[in-house]
Write a protein that holds these residues in place. Structure first.
Motif, PDB file in Angstrom:
ATOM      1  N   GLY A  48       0.498  11.258  -1.824  1.00  0.00           N
ATOM      2  CA  GLY A  48      -0.940  11.506  -1.415  1.00  0.00           C
ATOM      3  C   GLY A  48      -2.494  10.306  -1.903  1.00  0.00           C
ATOM      4  O   GLY A  48      -3.527  11.113  -1.769  1.00  0.00           O
ATOM      5  N   THR A  49      -1.550   8.866  -2.413  1.00  0.00           N
ATOM      6  CA  THR A  49      -2.492   8.112  -2.349  1.00  0.00           C
ATOM      7  C   THR A  49      -2.908   7.486  -1.445  1.00  0.00           C
ATOM      8  O   THR A  49      -3.933   5.580  -1.975  1.00  0.00           O
ATOM      9  CB  THR A  49      -2.337   7.697  -3.848  1.00  0.00           C
ATOM     10  OG1 THR A  49      -1.038   7.046  -3.715  1.00  0.00           O
ATOM     11  CG2 THR A  49      -1.918   8.524  -5.313  1.00  0.00           C
ATOM     12  N   GLY A  50      -2.647   7.344  -0.334  1.00  0.00           N
ATOM     13  CA  GLY A  50      -2.821   6.510   0.325  1.00  0.00           C
ATOM     14  C   GLY A  50      -2.447   5.336   1.262  1.00  0.00           C
ATOM     15  O   GLY A  50      -2.978   4.265   1.046  1.00  0.00           O
ATOM     16  N   LYS A  51      -0.919   5.265   0.426  1.00  0.00           N
ATOM     17  CA  LYS A  51      -0.005   4.363   0.666  1.00  0.00           C
ATOM     18  C   LYS A  51       0.455   4.068   2.264  1.00  0.00           C
ATOM     19  O   LYS A  51       0.505   2.322   2.364  1.00  0.00           O
ATOM     20  CB  LYS A  51       1.603   4.375  -0.231  1.00  0.00           C
ATOM     21  CG  LYS A  51       1.714   4.603  -1.006  1.00  0.00           C
ATOM     22  CD  LYS A  51       2.796   4.389  -2.261  1.00  0.00           C
ATOM     23  CE  LYS A  51       3.656   5.793  -1.215  1.00  0.00           C
ATOM     24  NZ  LYS A  51       3.834   7.329  -1.240  1.00  0.00           N
ATOM     25  N   THR A  52       0.358   4.620   3.274  1.00  0.00           N
ATOM     26  CA  THR A  52       0.066   4.362   4.399  1.00  0.00           C
ATOM     27  C   THR A  52      -0.890   3.019   4.822  1.00  0.00           C
ATOM     28  O   THR A  52      -0.186   2.212   5.152  1.00  0.00           O
ATOM     29  CB  THR A  52       0.250   5.654   5.437  1.00  0.00           C
ATOM     30  OG1 THR A  52       1.468   6.508   4.744  1.00  0.00           O
ATOM     31  CG2 THR A  52       0.962   5.085   6.637  1.00  0.00           C
ATOM     32  N   ALA A  53      -1.685   3.353   4.671  1.00  0.00           N
ATOM     33  CA  ALA A  53      -2.975   2.933   4.722  1.00  0.00           C
ATOM     34  C   ALA A  53      -3.386   1.865   4.528  1.00  0.00           C
ATOM     35  O   ALA A  53      -2.885   0.453   4.932  1.00  0.00           O
ATOM     36  CB  ALA A  53      -4.299   3.257   4.954  1.00  0.00           C
ATOM     37  N   GLY A  54      -2.239   1.360   2.757  1.00  0.00           N
ATOM     38  CA  GLY A  54      -2.061   0.670   2.322  1.00  0.00           C
ATOM     39  C   GLY A  54      -1.580  -0.831   3.005  1.00  0.00           C
ATOM     40  O   GLY A  54      -2.285  -1.972   2.369  1.00  0.00           O
ATOM     41  N   PHE A  55      -0.237  -0.226   3.632  1.00  0.00           N
ATOM     42  CA  PHE A  55      -0.204  -1.538   4.431  1.00  0.00           C
ATOM     43  C   PHE A  55      -0.451  -1.448   5.497  1.00  0.00           C
ATOM     44  O   PHE A  55      -0.088  -2.580   6.396  1.00  0.00           O
ATOM     45  CB  PHE A  55       1.418  -1.545   4.386  1.00  0.00           C
ATOM     46  CG  PHE A  55       1.892   0.266   5.218  1.00  0.00           C
ATOM     47  CD1 PHE A  55       2.559  -0.003   5.933  1.00  0.00           C
ATOM     48  CD2 PHE A  55       2.791   1.040   3.660  1.00  0.00           C
ATOM     49  CE1 PHE A  55       3.254   1.266   6.796  1.00  0.00           C
ATOM     50  CE2 PHE A  55       2.486   2.207   3.823  1.00  0.00           C
ATOM     51  CZ  PHE A  55       3.183   2.075   5.481  1.00  0.00           C
ATOM     52  N   ALA A  86       6.851   9.545  12.364  1.00  0.00           N
ATOM     53  CA  ALA A  86       6.101  10.311  13.574  1.00  0.00           C
ATOM     54  C   ALA A  86       4.384  10.095  12.700  1.00  0.00           C
ATOM     55  O   ALA A  86       3.026  10.078  13.546  1.00  0.00           O
ATOM     56  CB  ALA A  86       6.086  11.688  13.899  1.00  0.00           C
ATOM     57  N   GLN A  87       4.183  10.100  11.441  1.00  0.00           N
ATOM     58  CA  GLN A  87       3.030  10.869  10.803  1.00  0.00           C
ATOM     59  C   GLN A  87       2.398   8.529  10.549  1.00  0.00           C
ATOM     60  O   GLN A  87       1.516   8.642  10.608  1.00  0.00           O
ATOM     61  CB  GLN A  87       3.018  10.544   9.523  1.00  0.00           C
ATOM     62  CG  GLN A  87       1.817  11.249   8.528  1.00  0.00           C
ATOM     63  CD  GLN A  87       1.056  11.706   8.833  1.00  0.00           C
ATOM     64  OE1 GLN A  87       2.055  13.369   9.755  1.00  0.00           O
ATOM     65  NE2 GLN A  87      -0.503  11.779   8.767  1.00  0.00           N
ATOM     66  N   VAL A  88       3.442   7.794  10.885  1.00  0.00           N
ATOM     67  CA  VAL A  88       3.124   6.130  10.326  1.00  0.00           C
ATOM     68  C   VAL A  88       2.939   5.294  11.671  1.00  0.00           C
ATOM     69  O   VAL A  88       1.467   5.354  11.555  1.00  0.00           O
ATOM     70  CB  VAL A  88       3.608   5.200  10.155  1.00  0.00           C
ATOM     71  CG1 VAL A  88       3.443   3.964   9.673  1.00  0.00           C
ATOM     72  CG2 VAL A  88       4.344   6.338   8.696  1.00  0.00           C
ATOM     73  N   ALA A  89       3.334   6.242  12.637  1.00  0.00           N
ATOM     74  CA  ALA A  89       2.559   5.793  13.803  1.00  0.00           C
ATOM     75  C   ALA A  89       1.781   6.193  14.412  1.00  0.00           C
ATOM     76  O   ALA A  89       0.976   5.892  15.124  1.00  0.00           O
ATOM     77  CB  ALA A  89       3.929   6.501  14.781  1.00  0.00           C
TER      78      ALA A  89
END
Length: 525
Positions: A48-55, A86-89
């Motif tokens: 929940g700390t925003g790792k996905t947007a981090g990369f 699907a969330q990352v996409a």
């Protein structure tokens, strides 16, 4: 610090602003500049700390220059579950809307032909689960020697689900000169050893203690009897101001049972687990995010990567057996600075698992009592077994057998409570008696000469050539088809010294002598 100060392009900053984000999270603030430099990254941050947007944000800028070739993706993001992929996409579509990057999503439950069509056109970003990616590679539909950026997301979950051998095989198919980004919510020693295999001189980034929970989540522990768990859950849902909630169960069949129970009591519930068809899973999750479903009963397939805005509650109907899963479950609420509440239902037999969780998070979980149900006098046990196993049989109250009491596979009927020393003499006597009885029953009974039938006495006096043409009257008869005589059981006491002088039964005049079988004739007394 703002996103403009991280070195991102104006198009990416504009897309982030359109999404409603103004300031980067700590993991984004530290990871994005390092990724833009082309270095490997070992990122550790709680869920929940925003790792996905981090990369994803720096990848969009890096991939903006270049062109994809057919069946040769330029970057690869590995995810443990379909929902997380699907969330990352979806995030890539949101942040990359001002770029012309092509993307493909390879997950199970979707037609192979549609995915192959996208791969044939060439993709800049490939997001996949390990199993489906290897399926396409085995069909010859994809080549990985053009991957320049590899992202292994939720690596600890990959390990829990047994995907590490697949990941290692996928990495072996890529060029050694690449940029690798390794992200995990927890970082155990085994996880660090795995990261060392894939990364070259990485920049380690840890924005918080590896095993911790978000401060925005209020945690509660409810200890009840197993038979009262459903009543306690329904009562708590009615007492709490539940806007929307996730209810986690340890087993898929328990998800179905609890879902039907909630529906029966008039609650607006849905279910989600790995055995469901992918189209049904996608539709159910979309209905839950849209607010058409208030309560979603799910397995740990929903514990990672599912970002639901404003999720008010998380209920652990079962205490997770892996303490790390507790962090990911309750991390679905209290995201983006909002407040959330998490309730965990434990039976007295769950004491071991609760203790592991409290050790991991560094403190006790506050107790909560439901007045209508009670449970103030219940204490958690420190035993290592649950009260009931999969088959519903008691497993926590049976005393462990002492040394020497456990029987072997051949002694399944043996009582475990009886000492082994007392069993040995009984078994020896029984075996001895059985062998003696068998030998006595099978030993040939010799008749006195006076009681033998006339026909048998005549047969004994007849020449061997004539007796061979007739069916013998002895118990050692030849087979009905004229084959060799049957072997007699229990013949350990036969005297083979005189076999050469005994008559034989053969198959005819053309039978070779070495195939002849001697037959014993009763000796006269």
């Amino acid at each position: 610090m703002s996103f403009e100060n991280l070195g991102l392009s104006a198009e990416v900053v504009r897309a982030v602003s359109d999404a409603g984000y103004e300031r980067p999270t700590p993991i984004q603030e530290q990871a994005i500049p390092i990724i833009l430099m082309g270095r490997d990254v070992l990122g550790t941050a709680q869920t929940g700390t925003g790792k996905t947007a981090g990369f994803t944000l720096p990848m969009i800028d890096i991939l903006a220059a270049g062109r994809a070739k057919s069946r040769m993706p330029r970057s690869l993001i590995l995810e443990p579950t379909r929902e997380l992929a699907a969330q990352v996409a979806k995030n890539f579509e949101t942040y990359g809307k001002y770029h012309k990057l092509s993307m493909a999503l390879l997950i199970g439950g979707v037609s192979f032909s549609d995915q192959e069509t996208l791969l044939d056109r060439g993709v800049d970003v490939l997001i996949a689960t390990p199993g489906r990616l290897l399926d396409h590679f085995g069909r010859g539909g994809i080549l990985l020697n053009g991957v320049k950026i590899l992202v292994i997301d939720e690596a600890d979950r990959m390990m829990d689900m047994g995907f590490i051998p697949d990941v290692e095989k996928i990495v072996s198919l890529m060029p050694p000169l690449r940029q690798t980004l390794f992200f995990s919510a927890t970082m155990s020693p085994d996880m660090r050893k795995l990261a060392d295999k894939f990364l070259i001189n990485p920049k380690a980034i840890a924005v918080s203690r590896p095993e911790s929970t978000a401060d925005t989540v209020a945690q509660h522990l409810i200890v009840v009897d197993r038979a009262d768990k459903r009543d306690a859950l329904r009562t708590l849902i009615r007492n709490e101001e539940v806007k929307n909630a996730l209810i986690f169960c340890n087993r898929k069949r328990d998800v179905d049972i609890l879902f039907r129970s909630l529906e029966k009591h008039g609650l607006n519930a849905g279910r989600l687990h790995g055995d469901m068809n992918q189209s049904v899973r996608t539709e159910t999750l979309a209905s839950f995010k849209a607010g058409d479903i208030t309560i979603l009963v799910c397995s740990d397939v929903a514990a990672r990567g599912i970002d639901i805005q404003g999720l008010s509650h998380v209920f652990n109907f079962d205490v997770p057996t892996h303490s790390e899963d507790y962090i990911h479950r309750i991390g679905r609420t209290g995201r983006a600075g909002q407040k959330g509440r998490a309730f965990t239902f434990a039976t007295p037999e769950d004491g071991k698992y609760v203790a592991q969780i409290e050790t991991l998070i560094g403190g006790p979980i506050p107790r909560h009592v439901i007045p209508e149900i009670g449970g103030e006098d219940l204490a958690l046990e420190s035993g290592t077994k649950r009260s009931r196993g999969r088959g519903g049989k008691s497993s926590g109250s049976a005393k462990a057998p002492a040394s020497g009491e456990r029987g072997s596979r051949s002694g399944l009927g043996r009582s475990k409570a009886a000492p082994a020393e007392a069993e040995a003499p009984v078994e020896t006597v029984e075996v001895t008696q059985t062998v003696e009885a068998t030998q006595a029953a099978e030993a040939p009974v010799e008749q006195p000469a006076a009681e033998k039938p006339v026909a048998e006495t005549a047969a004994a006096e007849a020449p061997a050539e004539k007796r061979a043409d007739k069916a013998p009257a002895s118990p050692r008869e030849a087979s009905p088809r004229g084959g060799a005589p049957k072997r007699q059981r229990g013949g350990q006491g036969r005297n083979r010294d005189n076999e050469a002088d005994e008559p034989v039964v053969a198959f005819g005049d053309h039978m070779p002598a070495f195939l002849a079988r001697p037959i014993r004739t009763p000796s006269s007394s």
